[in-house]
Design an enzyme around this catalytic site. Structure first.
Site, PDB file in Angstrom:
ATOM      1  N   HIS A  34     -41.494  -6.971  55.115  1.00  0.00           N
ATOM      2  CA  HIS A  34     -42.120  -7.816  54.092  1.00  0.00           C
ATOM      3  C   HIS A  34     -42.901  -8.952  54.748  1.00  0.00           C
ATOM      4  CE1 HIS A  34     -40.065  -6.303  50.338  1.00  0.00           C
ATOM      5  NE2 HIS A  34     -39.352  -5.717  51.286  1.00  0.00           N
ATOM      6  N   ASP A  59     -43.348 -12.962  47.116  1.00  0.00           N
ATOM      7  CA  ASP A  59     -42.984 -11.555  47.226  1.00  0.00           C
ATOM      8  C   ASP A  59     -42.386 -11.113  45.894  1.00  0.00           C
ATOM      9  OD1 ASP A  59     -41.609  -9.107  47.854  1.00  0.00           O
ATOM     10  OD2 ASP A  59     -41.578  -9.697  49.954  1.00  0.00           O
TER      11      ASP A  59
END
Length: 481
Positions: A28, A126
């Site tokens: 990520h 995110d």
């Protein structure tokens, strides 16, 4: 004392300030950091919020990013499980909960008038941490944008889970149900089977996020001002057209690492500085230099996945029996048994020979671009899939969790650039697939992979769709900041 006019002029000339908050997984962070660097190159002030462990790892393997981008700064937060990287792959549920609770406090602090930083104009979070913004967006009056780091096809599958439950295509009834085709996902009819849905559709594993949570987060992204994705139109066009019916402000910016390289290339100083990665282990690159062109199968299963010793030994014997040279990245924490026994089997520790190079870490993009690499055995994480695609390297997919089962199905059945080995781990199958990829069907896969690589590079290159989408996003970001 500044006059009102001076204050207004100062605010107008100050670069917009964007706060970016990725989930604390290496995959990520790598993806969203590319966006942070792109925004810094576009003259935004960027604050990147991560855990101390991730920050230290970036400094070790990515050089001095802050020296390359003076307007990109890092802020850290976290204690407890966030300070123990050994637990990252074992209790994702606790990791996510602590990230949300502790991250929310830090976000609030950074957005306060007393933070010492310029006023935050936008938060890019995110989407896996989407619940963090439920309160903060309204409370702080700051626009929220979601970044989805997984593939569009897996995102669309999660989004459709409620419909699949309603029409009784879910739940999966057991192993005998795995090859049943899913027919009610628009744009994916008769393509995916039960076994190709995101892994949590099979049932929850201890320590993982629940399927309900991930479905909620997929739906929750509709509340964001915009959604960013690391994909490109020529790759996932049919699914993206379905998603845009629900997410009209959806920007495809991928492959982000190619887009970033394109932007760096236009700024020679940044391009020259970007190669400083002093602590990279170059052993594997020297080994690759000694191998014939397209002869090596590169093997890596990402930064989080954990496997049993028995599984790794089946892969080891399959690779050895294939008679092909291989480069295998084996993390120190890759092998774990239910009784807590960790460590590599003796055969692997002692097994490096003229046909095998085993390392704990490798510069993956550089490895995939090396002339000696002809195939990639991967866990089908989205970053690895895109990197292999851009390099024109065909894949053998061995997925485990998350979006990986869906990605691997698309690799084999839609993009035709590899083989799907999901739900099997047998040395004979490994041997056969390596030989199919590297010998028997080599020309077929190379042709497809090279064609898709050209599309990927064109998309993120100057004037391509992702390149243009990024500039549209920049203008949009300026308008909301």
């Amino acid at each position: 004392m500044m006059s009102v006019e001076d204050k207004l002029e100062s605010a107008e000339t100050r670069p917009p300030h964007v706060l970016i908050f990725p989930a604390p997984g290496q995959g990520h962070v790598n993806t969203i950091l590319s966006l942070a660097e792109l925004l810094a190159l576009s003259d935004f002030q960027v604050t990147f919020l991560i855990t101390p462990h991730i920050h230290n790892r970036l400094r070790r393997f990515a050089g001095d990013i802050e020296a390359r981008h003076p307007n990109l700064t890092f802020e850290t937060f976290g204690h407890g499980v966030l300070q123990n990287p050994a637990l990252f792959g074992h209790n994702l549920k606790e990791l996510a909960e602590q990230t949300k609770s502790q991250g929310k406090l830090k976000l609030r602090e950074l957005c306060s008038e007393h933070s010492g930083k310029p006023k935050v104009g936008c938060i890019i979070v995110d989407a896996l941490l989407g619940q963090v913004d439920s309160e903060l967006g309204d409370e702080l009056g700051i626009p929220i944008i979601h970044f989805r780091t997984a593939s569009a096809c897996s995102f669309w599958a999660y989004f459709n889970v409620p419909k699949l439950l309603q029409c009784n295509e879910l739940p999966i009834k057991g192993e005998e149900d795995m090859d049943r085709e899913i027919t009610r996902i628009p744009g994916m009819e008769n393509l995916v089977r039960c076994r190709d849905l995101p892994a949590l559709c099979r049932g929850e594993r201890k320590g993982t996020l629940s399927l309900d949570t991930l479905v909620y987060l997929a739906l929750h992204s509709q509340q964001a001002k915009a959604v960013l994705m690391n994909t490109f139109e020529d790759l996932e066009g049919p699914v993206l057209s379905q998603l845009r019916r629900h997410f009209p402000s959806l920007y495809t910016l991928g492959p982000l690492h190619v887009l970033l390289n394109s932007k760096k290339a236009s700024k020679t100083a940044a391009a020259a500085a970007s190669g400083r990665e002093e602590e990279k282990d170059r052993t594997c690159m020297r080994w690759l230099d000694a191998q014939p062109p397209k002869s090596v199968i590169y093997v890596s299963f990402g930064s989080v996945a954990v496997y049993t010793r028995a599984q790794l030994m089946e892969i080891w014997h399959g690779l050895m029996n294939s008679k092909k040279p291989f480069l295998w990245v084996i993390r120190h924490d890759l092998v774990a048994e239910p009784d807590g026994d960790q460590g590599l089997p003796a055969e692997l520790q002692e097994g490096a020979n003229e046909r095998a190079c085993i390392v704990e870490w490798a510069p993956q993009q550089e490895v995939l671009e090396h002339a000696a690499v002809g195939g990639f055995m991967t866990h089908s994480g989205w970053n690895s899939t895109l990197e292999s695609m851009v390099a024109g390297v065909p894949m053998i997919c061995w997925p485990l969790f998350g979006d990986q089962p869906t990605n691997s199905r698309y690799v084999s059945e839609v993009w035709k650039i590899g083989l799907d080995m999901k739900d099997t781990c047998d040395r004979k199958i490994v041997e056969k697939m390596v030989n199919d990829l590297m010998v028997e069907r080599r020309q077929e896969f190379e042709k497809s992979a090279e064609a898709l690589a050209a599309l990927a590079r064109k998309s993120a290159g100057e004037g391509g769709p992702s390149y243009s989408n990024f500039h549209r996003f920049i203008e949009y970001l300026k308008s909301i900041c």
